[in-house]
Design an enzyme around this catalytic site. Structure first.
Site, PDB file in Angstrom:
ATOM      1  N   CYS A 238       0.849  -1.203   0.000  1.00 27.01           N
ATOM      2  CA  CYS A 238       0.000   0.000   0.000  1.00 27.01           C
ATOM      3  C   CYS A 238       0.879   1.246   0.000  1.00 27.01           C
ATOM      4  O   CYS A 238       1.764   1.398   0.847  1.00 27.01           O
ATOM      5  CB  CYS A 238      -0.925   0.012   1.204  1.00 27.01           C
ATOM      6  SG  CYS A 238      -1.812   1.577   1.378  1.00 27.01           S
ATOM      7  N   CYS A 241      -0.038   3.317   3.569  1.00 25.89           N
ATOM      8  CA  CYS A 241       0.288   2.835   4.911  1.00 25.89           C
ATOM      9  C   CYS A 241       1.349   1.740   4.900  1.00 25.89           C
ATOM     10  O   CYS A 241       1.804   1.304   5.948  1.00 25.89           O
ATOM     11  CB  CYS A 241      -0.971   2.334   5.622  1.00 25.89           C
ATOM     12  SG  CYS A 241      -1.557   0.725   5.041  1.00 25.89           S
ATOM     13  N   CYS A 263      -4.686   0.549  -0.009  1.00 21.68           N
ATOM     14  CA  CYS A 263      -5.681  -0.284   0.676  1.00 21.68           C
ATOM     15  C   CYS A 263      -7.086   0.049   0.171  1.00 21.68           C
ATOM     16  O   CYS A 263      -7.443   1.223   0.057  1.00 21.68           O
ATOM     17  CB  CYS A 263      -5.686   0.002   2.181  1.00 21.68           C
ATOM     18  SG  CYS A 263      -4.219  -0.546   3.034  1.00 21.68           S
TER      19      CYS A 263
END
Lengths: 281, 255, 357
Positions: A238, A241, A263
């Site tokens: 991702c 994150c 995500c």
């Protein structure tokens, strides 16, 4: 909202839906017909899920609505604001804070708890519809546990492509009895259905069916002993994150084929970033 | 020999026509019974009734699965479907109506196995390959779609897809009816050798006396929904008593 | 009561038309609607009538709707009948939907993409609550931002990776449904032309049937765009193209998952919908049915109604269909009389044979 009952539906209709829910819980994976109503959102937008939510929600509930995993997609925003308007309930984007979660096409990454109910929006409740379009015939097949054709389909996929070509809405056996559509969630999410502590309800408004997976019920994705169920996720990380385990959306960022992955579960992504931030601080 | 299937006084009408008029018969284990007659004689209705595809308006059909004779009408649809899926087989005249043409030959053969719980891909393929060989289709065709098969190959495939669950009772409706004469002979040879080797009981419907003579132990002749004559195949064909049977036999050129 | 022979059709027709005119006008104490109002305020009805009437003229379509008392099939019929009287002067250049000035552009297959997602004037996320407040309060006028640069087609972004089949439409001179009768097998050019003017309800029902398993095509809306495109012609005396105006179009590029066949490897295949005006439903349904009818070319089994090109194309024109269905109310008593006699004779025969038994 003035002129409308709490949560839009009249109490009689809610009771009718709750009766269907009770029956569905009693026969896990079995599609229970119900007298689906026209809702102020079109069929295909999640009218089954909306009716379930409307029939179950109470003033103390906290509602989360996601579409494609995200709280901020247009349809999720629309449904959430509908319930905020007609039921005046508290809404949230945090999976952990919600008592009711209505979803289209995803199961949150954060594990669900026994005090939560997840409501899936279902377009085609019968997992056999591509093989047997006639509903009366399909109903008999369910009654006879006659699921050979479904395995033939998987056999053909493996023979032709070396793998099962079903990437979403991968059929599951519930409680070793009923073949069930998990709704068009990616196959990646299927394992989360198995023995989930949360009550899982499925609503198909246009097709007028409700079905359920009660807490801690066995849900097994169809496969072969020597070709085990093996769901896929994009191998990327991702970009927001850094998660390497969550399900990712692919976004096109330019017309030279540039891609970005992030995500699909926006709340999960947010929590991950928050945790990293807290950790750094 | 033990009785496998028994019919008692079957009656069935389509509108004003009596398709079955007081028909009774018995089929023993490992026995091949031919039902002959011209079209409209009721032979296909009888086959459909015996195989549970049609419920006759009157009369009983008893099947003995080893635990004693049991009326089909009382065993319920679930049990009947299980029988039809594994212990019984049905070979239709037109293989196109019975097979899935958009599914590979292997998938077609594997279907009855999978319906009966087979869940090992490799095993299913091995069994399907074995059966292709048994019906004399090149095993290299395992993954081909039957859509590209000839009529004779399709019928062989239907036979393989039916026999794969080792049924004890197979119903056949004019199994060589739609084929060229030269292909017919080879399919008949195949059926004869498989049926003997596997010890199947067969109820065979045909309008072709030659097919009956080649395959059947016993024979019943039907006309206007009634059995007009029955007995051992050679007896009936060599010394027909009923006038209609005599006509039927006489109309066939001597072999 | 004495028998009255049915004569004097002319008088009856005259009286019927006078009554129709009165019904159409409605309560004379209310103001008459003007075609201009229909054009401005019933835009979706106008769009549908232009599509099914196969003539792009907003004003004539509005006029037809008014004359047809809001019966949109009747209005399309009026427009087609008028279109018959028009000479065909010249063919336009193919329009470039890639250069469309976009009002709306959404892709269901990417969360975001170059050019962005743009909802435009859509009811998609409205709550369908009947609004009893009339007249409607005047909406706040806001400046509507238009994308300056044209957005690439979502399908081109996929096609770059060769996961999507190349556009299967031909490059030669397209067939022309208006100038020649529909024949079979019909090429994709003819099929698309027929669908573009086909009955919206029929296309919708067929498209829906494919989604419910009767010929599933595994569809994803790659892109749906609505906007204005320039129409250009090349007059022979000039030898170069000149723009003569703009029309509003809706285009749907469907991306269909395809497992492959003996002839074609696994990939995404295409369905295409294009129609006059703003009509999401029509464009999406058309794309579903277009892809469905390609079943045979792609080596799929043809089993479902929507896959049968001859069936679909022969029955999708609502002007033809309404004519033939409604013609059943015309006098048929000569045929009926002969049917009556035949039935009587057959019953006599049956009774006679029963009596013999």
């Amino acid at each position: 909202m003035q002129g409308y009952n709490f949560a839009y539906l009249d109490e009689q209709t809610k009771r009718m839906i709750r009766r269907a829910v009770l029956k569905a819980v009693a026969i896990p994976g079995h599609q229970v017909p119900f007298a689906s109503r026209e809702m102020p959102l079109p069929y295909g937008w999640g009218t089954g899920g909306i009716q379930l939510t409307a029939a179950l929600i109470g003033p103390d509930d906290v509602l989360k609505v996601i579409d494609q995993g995200a709280d901020d997609t247009t349809n999720a925003v629309s449904i959430r604001s509908f319930f905020a308007r007609v039921a005046g309930v508290r809404t949230t984007t945090r999976t952990t804070e919600a008592s009711l979660i209505q979803t289209r096409h995803r199961i949150p990454e954060t594990p669900l708890r026994a005090d939560q109910i997840i409501i899936y929006q279902v377009p085609m409740p019968d997992p056999l519809y591509r093989l047997e379009p006639s509903r009366p015939v399909a109903r008999r097949l369910h009654a006879m546990v006659d699921y050979g054709a479904m395995h033939v389909k998987l056999y053909e996929d493996i023979t032709r492509f070396g793998r099962v070509a079903v990437s979403y809405d991968h059929p599951v056996m519930v409680n070793q009895r009923y073949l069930m559509s998990p709704s068009p969630i990616p196959a990646f999410d299927n394992p989360k259905l198995h023995r989930s502590p949360a009550l899982q309800l499925f609503g198909a408004g246009r097709e007028k069916r409700i079905y359920a997976v009660p807490p801690f019920t066995s849900v097994v994705s169809l496969d072969f002993e020597d070709h085990e169920f093996n769901p896929q996720r994009a191998p990327q990380t991702c970009a927001l994150c850094g998660s390497t385990t969550s399900y990712l959306d692919e976004m096109v960022i330019d017309d030279q084929g540039g891609r970005m992955f992030a995500c699909s579960d926006t709340d999960f992504c947010e929590q991950q970033r928050q945790a990293q931030h807290d950790h750094a601080a | 020999m033990i009785t496998l299937l028994e019919a008692h006084a079957l009656h069935h009408r389509f509108g004003r026509t009596a398709a079955l008029d007081d028909v009774s018969l018995t089929l023993r284990r490992h026995e091949i019974l031919a039902i002959v007659g011209e079209s409209g004689s009721g032979k296909t209705t009888l086959l459909n009734a015996l195989s549970g595809r049609l419920t006759p308006q009157r009369g009983d059909i008893l099947y003995d699965d080893g635990g004693g004779p049991r009326a089909l009408a009382s065993c319920g649809e679930v049990v009947l479907r299980k029988l039809q899926r594994a212990r019984w087989g049905y070979i239709a005249q037109d293989p196109r109506s019975a097979l899935r043409l958009d599914i590979s030959a292997g998938g077609n053969i594997g279907e009855r196995l999978m319906a009966s719980g087979a869940r090992h891909y490799g095993d299913i393929r091995a069994i399907a390959t074995h059966w292709l060989e048994a019906v004399e289709i090149d095993p290299a065709r395992l993954d081909d779609l039957p859509r590209y098969f000839s009529g004779g190959m399709l019928q062989r495939l239907q036979i393989a897809a039916t026999l794969v669950t080792a049924p004890e009772l197979v119903f056949m409706d004019e199994p060589t009816g739609g084929l060229d004469v030269s292909v017919q002979a080879r399919i008949l040879d195949l059926i004869r050798s498989l049926v003997r080797r596997l010890g199947l009981a067969v109820v065979l419907v045909t309008h072709d006396i030659g097919v009956a003579r080649l395959l059947a132990d016993r024979l019943i002749v039907m006309r206007h929904g009634r059995i007009v004559e029955s007995g051992l195949t050679d007896q009936v064909l060599d010394d027909p008593h009923d006038e209609y049977t005599q006509l039927l036999v006489a109309s066939v050129l001597p072999a | 009561m004495a028998y009255v022979a049915v004569k004097g059709g002319e008088v009856a027709i005259g009286a019927a038309h006078a009554w129709l005119a009165r019904v159409r006008r409605g309560d004379p104490s209310l103001p008459q609607i003007d075609a201009v109002q229909i054009e401005a305020q019933l835009g979706r009805a106008v769009d549908r009538v232009m599509a099914e009437g196969a003539l792009y003229d907003r004003h004539l379509a509005a006029l037809a709707i008014l004359q047809a008392q809001g019966d949109l099939i009747e209005a399309a019929f009026l427009l087609r009948a008028y279109r018959t009287t028009l000479p065909r002067l010249i063919d336009t250049e193919p329009v470039d939907t890639g250069a469309m000035r976009l009002h709306r552009r959404i892709s269901a297959i990417f969360k975001d993409l170059p050019g962005g997602q743009r909802l435009g004037p859509t009811t998609d996320y409205t709550h369908r609550l009947l609004d009893f407040e009339r007249p409607e309060p005047e909406p706040v006028i806001t400046t509507i931002a238009r994308t300056a640069s044209p957005a690439p087609r979502a399908t081109d972004l996929l096609g770059a990776e060769a996961l999507l089949e190349p556009d299967p439409s031909g490059t030669g001179e397209p067939a022309d449904l208006t100038m020649a009768a529909l024949g079979f097998p019909a090429g994709r050019d003819l099929r698309l032309q027929t669908l573009a003017r086909g009955d919206e309800g029929f296309l919708l029902a067929l498209g829906y049937s494919t989604q419910r398993g009767y010929g599933n095509t595994h569809p994803f809306v790659g892109e749906l765009r609505v906007g204005e495109v320039a129409v250009a012609i090349t007059p022979p005396e000039l030898g170069f193209a000149i723009e003569i105006g703009d029309i509003t179009l809706t285009e749907c590029q469907m991306v269909n998952q395809f497992a492959g066949s003996k002839a074609v490897p696994p990939q995404f295949t295409r369905g295409y919908g294009l129609c006059f005006g703003h009509a999401d439903r029509r464009a999406i349904a058309m794309a579903l049915v277009d892809r469905s009818m390609r079943a045979e070319d792609l080596g799929e089994d043809v089993k479902a109604p929507a896959q049968n090109a001859e069936f679909v194309l022969s029955h999708c024109d609502n002007v033809e269909a309404t004519g033939f269905v409604e013609h059943l109310k015309l006098p048929h008593h000569v045929d009926f009389q002969s049917a009556l006699e035949t039935i009587r004779a057959m019953r006599r025969d049956a009774e006679a044979s029963d009596a013999r038994l």
